[in-house]
Design a protein around this motif. Sequence first.
Motif, PDB file in Angstrom:
ATOM      1  N   ALA A   8      -0.225 -13.699 -10.134  1.00 14.84           N
ATOM      2  CA  ALA A   8      -0.549 -12.659 -10.814  1.00 14.84           C
ATOM      3  C   ALA A   8      -2.275 -12.730 -11.444  1.00 14.84           C
ATOM      4  CB  ALA A   8       0.461 -12.149 -12.182  1.00 14.84           C
ATOM      5  N   ARG A   9      -2.553 -13.700 -11.899  1.00 18.22           N
ATOM      6  CA  ARG A   9      -4.007 -14.012 -12.367  1.00 18.22           C
ATOM      7  C   ARG A   9      -4.947 -13.574 -11.224  1.00 18.22           C
ATOM      8  NH1 ARG A   9      -6.261 -18.899 -15.817  1.00 18.22           N
ATOM      9  NH2 ARG A   9      -8.510 -17.957 -15.947  1.00 18.22           N
ATOM     10  N   ARG A  10      -4.695 -14.302 -10.045  1.00 14.44           N
ATOM     11  CA  ARG A  10      -5.306 -14.007  -9.028  1.00 14.44           C
ATOM     12  C   ARG A  10      -5.312 -12.560  -8.424  1.00 14.44           C
ATOM     13  NH1 ARG A  10      -3.546 -17.913  -4.309  1.00 14.44           N
ATOM     14  NH2 ARG A  10      -5.732 -17.044  -3.304  1.00 14.44           N
ATOM     15  N   PHE A  11      -4.393 -11.987  -8.608  1.00 18.54           N
ATOM     16  CA  PHE A  11      -4.128 -10.441  -8.165  1.00 18.54           C
ATOM     17  C   PHE A  11      -4.875  -9.526  -8.998  1.00 18.54           C
ATOM     18  CE2 PHE A  11      -2.290  -6.165  -8.460  1.00 18.54           C
ATOM     19  CZ  PHE A  11      -2.321  -5.831  -7.151  1.00 18.54           C
ATOM     20  N   GLU A  12      -4.766  -9.913 -10.228  1.00 13.08           N
ATOM     21  CA  GLU A  12      -5.722  -9.131 -11.242  1.00 13.08           C
ATOM     22  C   GLU A  12      -7.126  -9.102 -11.053  1.00 13.08           C
ATOM     23  OE1 GLU A  12      -4.468  -6.836 -13.368  1.00 13.08           O
ATOM     24  OE2 GLU A  12      -2.525  -7.068 -12.665  1.00 13.08           O
ATOM     25  N   GLU A  13      -7.494 -10.043 -10.742  1.00  9.50           N
ATOM     26  CA  GLU A  13      -9.051 -10.604 -10.335  1.00  9.50           C
ATOM     27  C   GLU A  13      -9.405  -9.412  -9.058  1.00  9.50           C
ATOM     28  OE1 GLU A  13      -9.241 -14.430  -9.489  1.00  9.50           O
ATOM     29  OE2 GLU A  13      -9.401 -15.224 -11.615  1.00  9.50           O
ATOM     30  N   ALA A  35      -0.785   2.805  -5.053  1.00  3.79           N
ATOM     31  CA  ALA A  35      -1.072   2.001  -3.913  1.00  3.79           C
ATOM     32  C   ALA A  35      -1.483   0.645  -4.269  1.00  3.79           C
ATOM     33  CB  ALA A  35      -2.267   2.624  -3.126  1.00  3.79           C
ATOM     34  N   VAL A  36      -2.298   0.245  -5.233  1.00  4.03           N
ATOM     35  CA  VAL A  36      -2.484  -0.954  -5.687  1.00  4.03           C
ATOM     36  C   VAL A  36      -1.104  -1.702  -6.245  1.00  4.03           C
ATOM     37  CG1 VAL A  36      -3.832  -2.487  -7.406  1.00  4.03           C
ATOM     38  CG2 VAL A  36      -4.814  -0.530  -6.356  1.00  4.03           C
ATOM     39  N   GLN A  37      -0.260  -0.921  -6.750  1.00  3.98           N
ATOM     40  CA  GLN A  37       1.092  -1.582  -7.429  1.00  3.98           C
ATOM     41  C   GLN A  37       1.789  -1.866  -6.216  1.00  3.98           C
ATOM     42  OE1 GLN A  37       1.602  -2.471 -10.248  1.00  3.98           O
ATOM     43  NE2 GLN A  37       3.731  -2.923 -10.078  1.00  3.98           N
ATOM     44  N   GLU A  38       2.013  -1.132  -4.954  1.00  3.38           N
ATOM     45  CA  GLU A  38       2.564  -1.547  -3.900  1.00  3.38           C
ATOM     46  C   GLU A  38       2.239  -2.603  -3.169  1.00  3.38           C
ATOM     47  OE1 GLU A  38       5.328  -1.459  -0.890  1.00  3.38           O
ATOM     48  OE2 GLU A  38       5.405  -0.509  -2.808  1.00  3.38           O
ATOM     49  N   ALA A  39       0.787  -2.946  -3.272  1.00  2.00           N
ATOM     50  CA  ALA A  39       0.190  -4.113  -2.714  1.00  2.00           C
ATOM     51  C   ALA A  39       0.476  -5.467  -3.429  1.00  2.00           C
ATOM     52  CB  ALA A  39      -1.508  -4.056  -2.691  1.00  2.00           C
ATOM     53  N   TRP A  40       0.759  -5.244  -5.073  1.00  2.00           N
ATOM     54  CA  TRP A  40       1.404  -6.419  -5.751  1.00  2.00           C
ATOM     55  C   TRP A  40       2.745  -6.671  -5.444  1.00  2.00           C
ATOM     56  CZ3 TRP A  40       1.310 -10.394  -8.109  1.00  2.00           C
ATOM     57  CH2 TRP A  40       2.044 -11.001  -9.126  1.00  2.00           C
ATOM     58  N   ARG A  42       4.208  -6.107  -2.624  1.00  2.00           N
ATOM     59  CA  ARG A  42       4.435  -6.925  -1.118  1.00  2.00           C
ATOM     60  C   ARG A  42       3.946  -8.268  -1.114  1.00  2.00           C
ATOM     61  NH1 ARG A  42       2.611  -2.287   3.308  1.00  2.00           N
ATOM     62  NH2 ARG A  42       3.921  -0.669   2.440  1.00  2.00           N
ATOM     63  N   LEU A  43       2.884  -8.527  -2.020  1.00  2.00           N
ATOM     64  CA  LEU A  43       2.396  -9.916  -2.343  1.00  2.00           C
ATOM     65  C   LEU A  43       3.348 -10.820  -2.767  1.00  2.00           C
ATOM     66  CD1 LEU A  43       0.140 -12.117  -2.250  1.00  2.00           C
ATOM     67  CD2 LEU A  43      -0.764 -11.165  -4.533  1.00  2.00           C
ATOM     68  N   ALA A  44       3.953 -10.121  -4.229  1.00  2.00           N
ATOM     69  CA  ALA A  44       5.168 -11.061  -4.615  1.00  2.00           C
ATOM     70  C   ALA A  44       6.255 -11.368  -3.968  1.00  2.00           C
ATOM     71  CB  ALA A  44       5.645 -10.102  -5.839  1.00  2.00           C
ATOM     72  N   ARG A  45       6.533 -10.392  -2.826  1.00  2.00           N
ATOM     73  CA  ARG A  45       7.577 -10.785  -1.920  1.00  2.00           C
ATOM     74  C   ARG A  45       7.409 -11.752  -0.784  1.00  2.00           C
ATOM     75  NH1 ARG A  45       8.561  -5.117  -2.518  1.00  2.00           N
ATOM     76  NH2 ARG A  45       7.699  -4.643  -0.498  1.00  2.00           N
ATOM     77  N   SER A  46       5.903 -12.012  -0.568  1.00  2.00           N
ATOM     78  CA  SER A  46       5.575 -12.664   0.617  1.00  2.00           C
ATOM     79  C   SER A  46       5.358 -14.059   0.090  1.00  2.00           C
ATOM     80  CB  SER A  46       4.112 -12.022   1.015  1.00  2.00           C
ATOM     81  OG  SER A  46       3.234 -12.472   0.050  1.00  2.00           O
ATOM     82  N   ASP A  47       4.928 -14.982   1.401  1.00  2.00           N
ATOM     83  CA  ASP A  47       4.786 -16.268   0.966  1.00  2.00           C
ATOM     84  C   ASP A  47       3.351 -16.356   0.814  1.00  2.00           C
ATOM     85  OD1 ASP A  47       4.561 -18.952   0.984  1.00  2.00           O
ATOM     86  OD2 ASP A  47       5.170 -19.186   3.124  1.00  2.00           O
ATOM     87  N   ARG A  64      -3.283  -0.053   4.517  1.00  2.00           N
ATOM     88  CA  ARG A  64      -2.411   0.492   5.253  1.00  2.00           C
ATOM     89  C   ARG A  64      -1.635   1.420   4.433  1.00  2.00           C
ATOM     90  NH1 ARG A  64      -1.065  -5.399   8.190  1.00  2.00           N
ATOM     91  NH2 ARG A  64      -2.129  -4.988  10.032  1.00  2.00           N
ATOM     92  N   VAL A  65      -1.373   0.970   3.027  1.00  2.00           N
ATOM     93  CA  VAL A  65      -0.504   1.698   2.059  1.00  2.00           C
ATOM     94  C   VAL A  65      -1.224   3.333   2.287  1.00  2.00           C
ATOM     95  CG1 VAL A  65       0.220   1.985  -0.146  1.00  2.00           C
ATOM     96  CG2 VAL A  65       0.456  -0.186   0.990  1.00  2.00           C
TER      97      VAL A  65
END
Length: 284
Positions: A8-13, A35-40, A42-47, A64-65
């Motif tokens: 989450a910290r890396r994402f906020e950067e 759109a940014v929230q959707e990216a988060w 997808r990141l949280a669900r990914s490896d 893409r979003v």
Amino acid sequence: MDERDMLARRFEEQRPRLTAVAYRMLGSAVEAEDAVQEAWLRLARSDADVVENLAGWLTTVVGRVCLDMLRSRTSRREASLDEQPAEPARTAPAETPESQALLTDSIGLALLVVLQTLDPAERLAFVLHDMFAVPFEEIAPIVERTPAAARQLASRARRRVQGGTPQHPDVVRQRRIVDAFLSAARQGDFDALVSILDPDVIIRSDGRFVRQGAATVARGATVFGPMAAVGIPILVDGRVGVVASMHGREYRILLFRFAGDRVAEFEVVSDQNRINAMELSTLD
């Protein structure tokens, strides 16, 4: 700090850059945040451990979003500039004229309006490459084209944005007249306005006659005064006009017809179908 907190910290950067990409694509503060929230999500669900370049991965996802959102607008035949986005499922700050204006100022109103007239794929290629230096090799998979085709998309968009050719002397003359008109209207300088207007000048609003005569039009500056206060010169179908944002995402175009060095007619256009049919490009 556990792995999710670190992620989450890396994402906020990356959030400011991702929001900037999404806003330039969508023209809406709320939709950009969605759109940014959707990216988060997808990141949280990914490896995330296998993601070598997080910034590039997130930019691709946001692209893409946004592309999907733009294509959805087109399929629903919704106007991309003045529509009100659906209320997001999550809690989000309201899109106010003030918040929208701050973001618009960061990119420039004229450029934002022109971007909204581009084909979704052209817009994405131009925004990612020309504004955020994303290589065409990374853009190509998003738009489902080859890198060469993605380059062509960005090139077409660039010509639209920049007007394609150097300014013609007549455009320079029109710009001088429009700048003088805007300055006089902003200052409420009646005499200066009259000197810029043709004696038989006509003002219209979406094709409807409003008033005629230099003195009458100058006294009725309330019709175009609010536009002049925030208006930005823009090229409209090869002629100098003005674009203004009146209420956050509500855009209007001011068209001019010139007689020599004076304004013979101008029209305030708020009808979105007419605006969408115009060929717009930036000046300067």
